[in-house]
Motif scaffolding. Structure first.
Motif, mmCIF file in Angstrom:
data_model
loop_
_atom_site.group_PDB
_atom_site.id
_atom_site.type_symbol
_atom_site.label_atom_id
_atom_site.label_comp_id
_atom_site.label_asym_id
_atom_site.label_seq_id
_atom_site.Cartn_x
_atom_site.Cartn_y
_atom_site.Cartn_z
ATOM 1 N N SER A 153 25.595 40.777 34.305
ATOM 2 C CA SER A 153 25.586 41.416 32.987
ATOM 3 C C SER A 153 25.293 42.900 33.153
ATOM 4 O O SER A 153 24.211 43.286 33.614
ATOM 5 C CB SER A 153 24.527 40.757 32.093
ATOM 6 O OG SER A 153 24.676 41.171 30.761
ATOM 7 N N TYR A 154 26.261 43.731 32.778
ATOM 8 C CA TYR A 154 26.181 45.179 32.999
ATOM 9 C C TYR A 154 25.579 45.851 31.763
ATOM 10 O O TYR A 154 26.158 45.819 30.677
ATOM 11 C CB TYR A 154 27.578 45.739 33.284
ATOM 12 C CG TYR A 154 28.142 45.250 34.597
ATOM 13 C CD1 TYR A 154 28.059 46.030 35.739
ATOM 14 C CD2 TYR A 154 28.733 43.988 34.698
ATOM 15 C CE1 TYR A 154 28.561 45.584 36.963
ATOM 16 C CE2 TYR A 154 29.227 43.527 35.911
ATOM 17 C CZ TYR A 154 29.139 44.325 37.034
ATOM 18 O OH TYR A 154 29.629 43.871 38.243
ATOM 19 N N TRP A 155 24.415 46.446 31.963
ATOM 20 C CA TRP A 155 23.701 47.057 30.846
ATOM 21 C C TRP A 155 23.493 48.559 31.025
ATOM 22 O O TRP A 155 23.050 49.243 30.101
ATOM 23 C CB TRP A 155 22.343 46.380 30.661
ATOM 24 C CG TRP A 155 21.532 46.320 31.932
ATOM 25 C CD1 TRP A 155 21.601 45.363 32.898
ATOM 26 C CD2 TRP A 155 20.549 47.250 32.372
ATOM 27 N NE1 TRP A 155 20.730 45.641 33.918
ATOM 28 C CE2 TRP A 155 20.060 46.801 33.615
ATOM 29 C CE3 TRP A 155 20.020 48.430 31.828
ATOM 30 C CZ2 TRP A 155 19.077 47.488 34.326
ATOM 31 C CZ3 TRP A 155 19.045 49.112 32.536
ATOM 32 C CH2 TRP A 155 18.575 48.634 33.772
ATOM 33 N N THR A 156 23.846 49.097 32.202
ATOM 34 C CA THR A 156 23.616 50.524 32.433
ATOM 35 C C THR A 156 24.669 51.093 33.373
ATOM 36 O O THR A 156 24.344 51.689 34.390
ATOM 37 C CB THR A 156 22.193 50.782 32.974
ATOM 38 O OG1 THR A 156 21.993 52.179 33.186
ATOM 39 C CG2 THR A 156 21.944 50.018 34.272
ATOM 40 N N GLY A 157 25.938 50.907 33.051
ATOM 41 C CA GLY A 157 26.993 51.434 33.899
ATOM 42 C C GLY A 157 27.399 50.460 34.980
ATOM 43 O O GLY A 157 26.907 49.325 35.049
ATOM 44 N N PRO A 158 28.280 50.899 35.886
ATOM 45 C CA PRO A 158 28.876 49.981 36.867
ATOM 46 C C PRO A 158 28.007 49.671 38.082
ATOM 47 O O PRO A 158 28.321 48.763 38.842
ATOM 48 C CB PRO A 158 30.138 50.726 37.307
ATOM 49 C CG PRO A 158 29.771 52.182 37.157
ATOM 50 C CD PRO A 158 28.874 52.251 35.949
ATOM 51 N N PHE A 159 26.927 50.411 38.283
ATOM 52 C CA PHE A 159 26.163 50.274 39.521
ATOM 53 C C PHE A 159 25.129 49.147 39.478
ATOM 54 O O PHE A 159 24.839 48.535 40.494
ATOM 55 C CB PHE A 159 25.452 51.589 39.862
ATOM 56 C CG PHE A 159 26.374 52.754 40.010
ATOM 57 C CD1 PHE A 159 27.203 52.873 41.118
ATOM 58 C CD2 PHE A 159 26.451 53.728 39.025
ATOM 59 C CE1 PHE A 159 28.071 53.937 41.253
ATOM 60 C CE2 PHE A 159 27.311 54.805 39.149
ATOM 61 C CZ PHE A 159 28.131 54.902 40.253
ATOM 62 N N ILE A 160 24.579 48.886 38.299
ATOM 63 C CA ILE A 160 23.492 47.926 38.181
ATOM 64 C C ILE A 160 23.874 46.844 37.194
ATOM 65 O O ILE A 160 24.360 47.113 36.096
ATOM 66 C CB ILE A 160 22.187 48.615 37.705
ATOM 67 C CG1 ILE A 160 21.784 49.724 38.693
ATOM 68 C CG2 ILE A 160 21.069 47.595 37.569
ATOM 69 C CD1 ILE A 160 21.445 49.220 40.085
#
Length: 352
Positions: A153-160
């Motif tokens: 689940s992506y909540w802060t961009g593609p990295f985290i």
């Protein structure tokens, strides 16, 4: 030659002094943040403590460069030793005024192949702050464990991304485990705070219509879902490893750490006990790329490209469309590689 030797010593001395100064300034920053996140007495006390400690570090370095006498660093060194002692005495706690969604940790007992779980979360989320609290006792037959899926689940961009593991059973039910910060009421997640003993660790077991749906539909997160290719015996071992982790947290609470003890690294350690030799990789820290790591270690559905798996596993739109669907778990999987719709019975929404 004497002149060159003296000059070389002078240059090396300056480099060493700059290196020590940098270390002092970095420890001053660390100490200021530690005091900010851990001092009691409210924001005023936290701000004063952090500013005073930071000022002590900067002043110590400045005086050293002005006077050239390393003895001016002694007060800072003594203070840092006391700070480390205070830090070592900060322990995680079980009893706080927890936020509703992490107020309980899952607990389980095993009799033969039947697992009985207490505190399975099944909230009805209308928004992130409007929900109906519901904790349940549920039983599962591990002999009927069929599938394992990983949700990112992506909540802060593609990295985290937040990592969740979902177990599917022959009766059509799915149970999801999630390692999360254990927030107190009124708290919100802080990646920096996660480095400074600001949150305990929570292990949540939940119905997918709660724990996946809240992220896509209430919080506006973007989600990928992938079928993991794992032998049934290994899936069973992983399920039981989660229960062991729950027991461990009951005996001794642990701090969540943004880098070393988070929603992905803890799960990786559980899996590596079952699959020895699983390589460590930077994508376990940059968890937004965990799906590519799983593809590279051949843990996903074979015979398809990564792009095909990613496109089929993008469930955000399906989750939002299935918001009120009693068969939410199956609705979000239609089109996901590895999912066999005809292999599960249709579920019905329980009567309220």
């Amino acid at each position: 030659m004497t002149f060159l030797s003296h000059r070389a010593r002078s240059v090396l001395g300056s480099i060493g002094k700059m290196a020590v100064s940098l270390i002092i300034l970095l420890t001053a920053l660390w100490g200021a943040l530690a005091l900010w996140y851990q001092l009691s007495g409210g924001m005023a006390a936290q701000a004063i403590g952090a500013l005073l400690w930071g000022a002590l570090g900067v002043a110590s370095v400045a005086l050293w460069w002005l006077r050239g006498d390393a003895r001016v660093l002694l007060p800072y060194a003594a203070g840092f030793i006391l700070l480390l002692l205070w830090w070592s005495l900060i322990m995680p706690k079980q009893q706080r005024v927890w936020a509703d969604d992490v107020a309980r940790n899952v607990m389980g007992t095993l009799k033969g192949s039947i697992v009985t779980l207490d505190n399975v979360r099944n909230f009805d989320w209308r928004s992130d702050d409007d929900y109906t609290v519901k904790w349940e006792q549920r039983s599962y037959n591990l002999d009927e464990l069929r599938t394992l899926d990983v949700a990112l689940s992506y909540w802060t961009g593609p990295f985290i991304a937040h990592t969740l593991m979902s177990f599917g059973f022959a009766d059509g039910r799915f149970l999801t485990f999630s390692i999360e910060i254990r927030k107190e009421k009124g708290e919100s997640f802080s990646a920096i705070g996660g480095f400074f003993k600001h949150f305990e660790t929570s292990l949540v077991a939940a119905d997918e219509r709660d724990i996946l749906r809240v992220r896509t539909n209430a919080r506006g997160e973007d989600m990928q879902l992938y079928r993991v290719m794992m032998p049934k015996a290994a899936m069973r071992s992983l399920f039981l490893a989660y229960l062991d982790e729950a027991q461990s947290l009951k005996r001794q609470p642990q701090f969540y750490n943004t880098l070393t003890a988070n929603c992905t690294t803890i799960v990786f350690e559980l899996v590596r006990r079952i699959v020895p030799g699983l390589p460590f990789d930077y994508r376990l820290l940059a968890s937004g790329y965990l799906d590519r790591y799983l593809f590279d270690v051949k843990a996903l559905v074979p015979g398809l490209s990564f792009q095909q798996l990613r496109e089929g596993g993008h469930i955000t739109a399906r989750a939002r469309a299935a918001n009120d669907d009693a068969d939410f778990s199956h609705a979000i999987r239609r089109g996901m590689p590895g999912y066999d719709e005809h292999g599960y019975p249709k579920l019905q929404m329980p009567k309220q």
